[in-house]
Design an enzyme around this catalytic site. Structure first.
Site, PDB file in Angstrom:
ATOM      1  N   ASP A   1      36.516  43.104  36.742  1.00 12.44           N
ATOM      2  CA  ASP A   1      35.326  42.850  35.923  1.00 12.44           C
ATOM      3  C   ASP A   1      35.543  41.596  35.074  1.00 12.44           C
ATOM      4  O   ASP A   1      34.622  40.798  34.884  1.00 12.44           O
ATOM      5  CB  ASP A   1      35.001  44.049  35.020  1.00 12.44           C
ATOM      6  CG  ASP A   1      34.041  45.020  35.707  1.00 12.44           C
ATOM      7  OD1 ASP A   1      33.968  45.000  36.952  1.00 12.44           O
ATOM      8  OD2 ASP A   1      33.363  45.792  35.002  1.00 12.44           O
TER       9      ASP A   1
ATOM     10  N   ASP B   1      48.832  43.178  30.434  1.00 12.17           N
ATOM     11  CA  ASP B   1      48.307  42.599  29.188  1.00 12.17           C
ATOM     12  C   ASP B   1      48.387  41.077  29.231  1.00 12.17           C
ATOM     13  O   ASP B   1      47.440  40.371  28.859  1.00 12.17           O
ATOM     14  CB  ASP B   1      49.041  43.174  27.962  1.00 12.17           C
ATOM     15  CG  ASP B   1      50.545  43.270  28.152  1.00 12.17           C
ATOM     16  OD1 ASP B   1      51.019  43.186  29.305  1.00 12.17           O
ATOM     17  OD2 ASP B   1      51.276  43.430  27.158  1.00 12.17           O
TER      18      ASP B   1
ATOM     19  N   LYS C   1      52.567  47.415  34.867  1.00 13.73           N
ATOM     20  CA  LYS C   1      52.957  47.683  33.476  1.00 13.73           C
ATOM     21  C   LYS C   1      54.238  48.500  33.509  1.00 13.73           C
ATOM     22  O   LYS C   1      54.340  49.588  32.930  1.00 13.73           O
ATOM     23  CB  LYS C   1      51.806  48.424  32.767  1.00 13.73           C
ATOM     24  CG  LYS C   1      51.969  48.587  31.279  1.00 13.73           C
ATOM     25  CD  LYS C   1      51.835  47.292  30.486  1.00 13.73           C
ATOM     26  CE  LYS C   1      52.054  47.530  29.010  1.00 13.73           C
ATOM     27  NZ  LYS C   1      52.251  46.295  28.242  1.00 13.73           N
TER      28      LYS C   1
ATOM     29  N   TYR D   1      42.509  57.821  40.022  1.00 14.01           N
ATOM     30  CA  TYR D   1      41.238  58.120  40.696  1.00 14.01           C
ATOM     31  C   TYR D   1      41.319  59.322  41.635  1.00 14.01           C
ATOM     32  O   TYR D   1      40.303  59.794  42.118  1.00 14.01           O
ATOM     33  CB  TYR D   1      40.743  56.885  41.462  1.00 14.01           C
ATOM     34  CG  TYR D   1      40.413  55.753  40.522  1.00 14.01           C
ATOM     35  CD1 TYR D   1      39.106  55.472  40.177  1.00 14.01           C
ATOM     36  CD2 TYR D   1      41.424  54.988  39.942  1.00 14.01           C
ATOM     37  CE1 TYR D   1      38.807  54.455  39.281  1.00 14.01           C
ATOM     38  CE2 TYR D   1      41.144  53.976  39.047  1.00 14.01           C
ATOM     39  CZ  TYR D   1      39.833  53.716  38.726  1.00 14.01           C
ATOM     40  OH  TYR D   1      39.547  52.717  37.831  1.00 14.01           O
TER      41      TYR D   1
ATOM     42  N   ASP E   1      40.487  47.674  38.679  1.00 13.42           N
ATOM     43  CA  ASP E   1      39.121  47.956  38.231  1.00 13.42           C
ATOM     44  C   ASP E   1      38.786  47.104  37.010  1.00 13.42           C
ATOM     45  O   ASP E   1      37.744  46.435  36.944  1.00 13.42           O
ATOM     46  CB  ASP E   1      39.053  49.461  37.896  1.00 13.42           C
ATOM     47  CG  ASP E   1      37.654  49.923  37.572  1.00 13.42           C
ATOM     48  OD1 ASP E   1      36.711  49.130  37.739  1.00 13.42           O
ATOM     49  OD2 ASP E   1      37.495  51.078  37.151  1.00 13.42           O
TER      50      ASP E   1
END
Ligand code: ATP
Length: 386
Positions: A276, A248, A213, A150, A272
């Protein structure tokens, strides 16, 4: 039974003794509609706050050419305890420059490094996962809010040609990672009465799960792993169970076994996406609240949803995310008792089905706001909610 609010360790020092100074930026579209409803709760809760409304929005930009004016950051930093934000975004504005300048400007300019998003199910009917109820879904995600991709580092080379190269850098600093990891342990470490995450038996040990990750991103997320291990091993954190999951696997576990989470800490990009998913398992955007926080300083609270131009002006937007956003803000300004009552009122209207259509009700935005106020007044009359 209504789950008690989580203790909140990030608030303004001594805020409970002062009148809260709240900046209101309602913004665009349904941001204006839901903020108007949320503000009705302040007098109903008996919270005497000093409110200052700022006009920054698409309409304001089209009329004046102004996005976030010069001096705004200093004004907000020095003159306020919290910002209640609606939403920004308008199809008339090229590249959403107003939303970018104002929202990202405030996030970065005020160094709001914690993006806090509760993932809390208020009623089984809102959950799309078979067999999961409020006792299974009650955790908080802390998303790093100032780094990662970002920061817009990178660029393109030979743009528009078949040989085009595009690079977006994922920025991770020791300072940035350490402070969000520490925030997660600070949150998990506070005792929580009657934790709803205890499915049966006594409340479970607090847990922090770091999601990364590192197997695919050994440099950036190797840093996350090292910092997390160091902070977890500190004597002050010996009673907190620390674990990590690859993103994952975490996405699968949010759906398969959400009860395993208590406090989750993760990077900007993964946060982010995962939040959701978190919103989706609790009823969707209409009930998802968030805080953009710098501990002890002015911080910004906003619903997770955007300005929703498709439903703006129709009086059907769900105001509950905005009410829950106000509850988070109230924690920040030392009004946790009022915050708890407001959350309880929202839970009561959800359970009674007094909601807008997005979560299965028939009410308008204003009527749903009326229902929250009615629940608050029932609460103050009887001290239990129904
Ligand atoms: P952004 O790009 O900022 O996420 P957006 O307008 O593309 O904004 P959202 O506003 O977040 O997306 O929401 C996507 C859709 O979800 C909306 O178009 C709307 O239909 C629905 N939605 C979002 N918030 C609400 C709400 N509070 N009440 C009812 N429906 C909502």
């Amino acid at each position: 039974m209504i789950a008690p609010s989580r203790p909140y360790p990030f608030g303004i020092p001594d805020a409970a003794t002062k009148k809260p100074r709240i900046a209101v930026i309602a913004g665009d579209g349904i941001g204006v509609e839901v903020t108007e409803q949320a503000l009705r709760a302040l007098p109903a809760l008996g919270v005497d706050a000093e409110l200052t409304h700022f006009p920054w929005s698409a309409n304001h930009y089209l009329a004046t050419g102004e996005t976030l004016p010069k001096g705004a950051l200093e004004q907000l930093r020095d003159g306020f305890d919290a910002i209640l934000f609606g939403a920004m975004g308008d199809p008339r504005i090229p590249e959403q420059i107003v939303a970018r300048d104002v929202l990202l400007g405030l996030r970065f300019g005020l160094d709001l490094y914690i993006n806090l998003r509760p993932v809390e199910l208020f009623d089984e009917r809102l959950c799309p996962i078979k067999g999961k109820g409020p006792q299974h879904i009650d955790f908080v995600v802390l998303r790093e809010n100032t780094e990662g991709p970002y920061v817009q580092m990178g660029g393109t080379f030979k743009r528009g040609t078949p040989d085009e190269v595009a690079i977006s850098e994922d920025l991770n600093t020791r300072k940035g990672v350490e402070r969000i990891v520490r925030a997660a342990f600070a949150l998990a470490g506070l005792p929580r009465a009657g934790s709803a995450s205890a499915i049966s038996g006594p409340p479970s040990k607090p847990r922090v799960c770091m999601i990364d990750k590192a197997n695919a991103l050994p440099h950036a997320h190797g840093l996350w792993q090292r910092v997390f291990k160091e902070v977890a091993a500190e004597p002050a954190h010996k009673d907190i169970a620390a674990s990590h999951l690859y993103v994952d696997v975490a996405a699968m576990e949010f759906v398969r076994a959400p009860e395993r989470f208590d406090v989750v800490v993760t990077s900007n990009l993964f946060g982010d996406i995962l939040t959701d998913l978190g919103a989706a398992i609790c009823g969707g955007l209409g009930v998802a609240a968030s805080g953009n926080i710098h501990p002890g300083r002015v911080s910004l609270f906003e619903p997770v949803h955007g300005s929703a131009p498709d439903i703006a002006g129709r009086g059907i937007a769900n105001p509950l995310a905005a009410f829950l956003t106000l509850a988070l803000l109230l924690e920040h300004v030392g009004r946790s008792e009022a915050a708890g009552r407001l959350r309880a009122a929202v839970q009561a209207v959800v359970r009674r089905g007094e909601t807008t259509v997005d979560i299965g009700g028939t009410l308008s935005t204003a009527a749903c706001g009326d229902a929250v106020l009615a629940a608050l007044s029932r609460y103050s009359n009887s001290s239990t909610l129904s």
